[in-house]
Design an enzyme around this catalytic site. Sequence first.
Site, PDB file in Angstrom:
ATOM      1  N   GLY A  10     -36.724 -48.555  33.235  1.00 19.93           N
ATOM      2  CA  GLY A  10     -37.140 -47.371  32.485  1.00 19.93           C
ATOM      3  C   GLY A  10     -37.520 -47.754  31.071  1.00 19.93           C
ATOM      4  N   GLY A  12     -38.149 -45.854  26.885  1.00 21.62           N
ATOM      5  CA  GLY A  12     -38.010 -44.664  26.061  1.00 21.62           C
ATOM      6  C   GLY A  12     -38.259 -44.961  24.605  1.00 21.62           C
ATOM      7  N   PHE A  14     -36.259 -45.732  22.199  1.00 20.62           N
ATOM      8  CA  PHE A  14     -35.484 -46.767  21.535  1.00 20.62           C
ATOM      9  C   PHE A  14     -35.668 -48.140  22.168  1.00 20.62           C
ATOM     10  CE2 PHE A  14     -32.572 -43.053  20.547  1.00 20.62           C
ATOM     11  CZ  PHE A  14     -33.122 -42.869  19.294  1.00 20.62           C
ATOM     12  N   VAL A  17     -35.570 -50.714  29.465  1.00 20.15           N
ATOM     13  CA  VAL A  17     -34.465 -51.200  30.283  1.00 20.15           C
ATOM     14  C   VAL A  17     -35.044 -51.920  31.496  1.00 20.15           C
ATOM     15  CG1 VAL A  17     -32.441 -50.580  31.635  1.00 20.15           C
ATOM     16  CG2 VAL A  17     -32.963 -49.313  29.537  1.00 20.15           C
ATOM     17  N   LYS A  36     -31.086 -53.799  28.049  1.00 15.18           N
ATOM     18  CA  LYS A  36     -31.730 -52.809  27.193  1.00 15.18           C
ATOM     19  C   LYS A  36     -32.258 -53.549  25.970  1.00 15.18           C
ATOM     20  CE  LYS A  36     -30.821 -48.087  25.584  1.00 15.18           C
ATOM     21  NZ  LYS A  36     -29.756 -47.043  25.465  1.00 15.18           N
ATOM     22  N   ASP A 131     -24.918 -37.095  22.285  1.00 12.72           N
ATOM     23  CA  ASP A 131     -26.074 -36.859  23.155  1.00 12.72           C
ATOM     24  C   ASP A 131     -25.650 -36.798  24.623  1.00 12.72           C
ATOM     25  OD1 ASP A 131     -28.742 -36.277  23.554  1.00 12.72           O
ATOM     26  OD2 ASP A 131     -29.385 -38.366  23.603  1.00 12.72           O
TER      27      ASP A 131
END
Length: 355
Positions: A10, A12, A14, A17, A36, A131
């Site tokens: 994945g 995003g 930040f 991964v 990550k 979060d």
Amino acid sequence: MDWVRGETVGHGSFGKVSFAIQRSQSTLVSPSMVVKSSSASSSSTLMNEKIILNELKECPQIINCVGDSYTYENGEKLYNVLLEYASGGALSDKLKNSGDHRLPEFEVRKYAKGLLKGIHYIHKNGYVHCDIKLPNILLGEDDQVKIADFGLAKRSESTKDDKLRCELRGTPLYMSPEMVTRGEQETPADIWALGCVVAEMATGNPAWRCSDIAKLLMTIGLGDQLPEIPEKLSEEGKDFLEKCFVKDPKKRWTAEMLLKHPFVADQDDTVSLNDERCYSETPSTSPKCPFDFPDWVTNDSAESSATCSITSLPSPANFSDGSWSTSPAERIWELVCERKPESEWSTADGWVSVR
């Protein structure tokens, strides 16, 4: 640890991964780690996550950090954090893939309990996750909850700086009233988000039915409405959510208290809903046990609609850039109109699953 990057899982705001494979391990073997990664020049969020995960490594309901390293790839220096691989994927994916896009109550209870155990451990060690939401709750091989993504996490009561409190942390659909109106993001904010997660698991829909960020923040911060309590939940489930959806954070139940609630507790640990010891004077400080509240039922109606109805934002009367707003309405105006970092406003954090 000597490892090589595998297939992307994945990506995003930040970083990304990917699977991480030990060089001594065959690529045909099921992966046990993911990595990550982010650019070393903008890795403060990922470094913060690594530090916190190291301090929380004893909890089975929190994703385990294996280590970290720097690599040079395609001419760029990357900072990498190695994490255990949660083969069950995100709880949000399980919800989407279920037959009617919601979970049966026995599963809602199971995941709520696992999530509460993790949140309690986080709070006991002096942190706030900031979060909590379905995409950040992973499932291990045994279907055990694994709380992930600590990039926005912080020490509880770590700062009283007004400028920092003006910043928006987290995902709007899961934000607590005190976060929106006063910039307070302490342990009770995680409990509000937990309630949103439980409601979403039970219905398949977000706790708030609102697509407009400004209206959503105004409703959460200034309105009398509460997220809707799912009608199909048992009475225990409805009562559990009422303890999460309390506007005043001082009266909101803690993770330790909720672990004894009959919705998630084992029979020996259950606190009776009719126990007279639950009745006492209104607490002056945040409650520390299940008996610190005046009663088990909030004054707010569980039938309140969760649909946003506010149609416009008030113009701030005494707004000055960079200053702490003099009223909740002015603060929300500042957040909506002046301070809207893309990485923290998305309802899904921009993550795309390619599993």
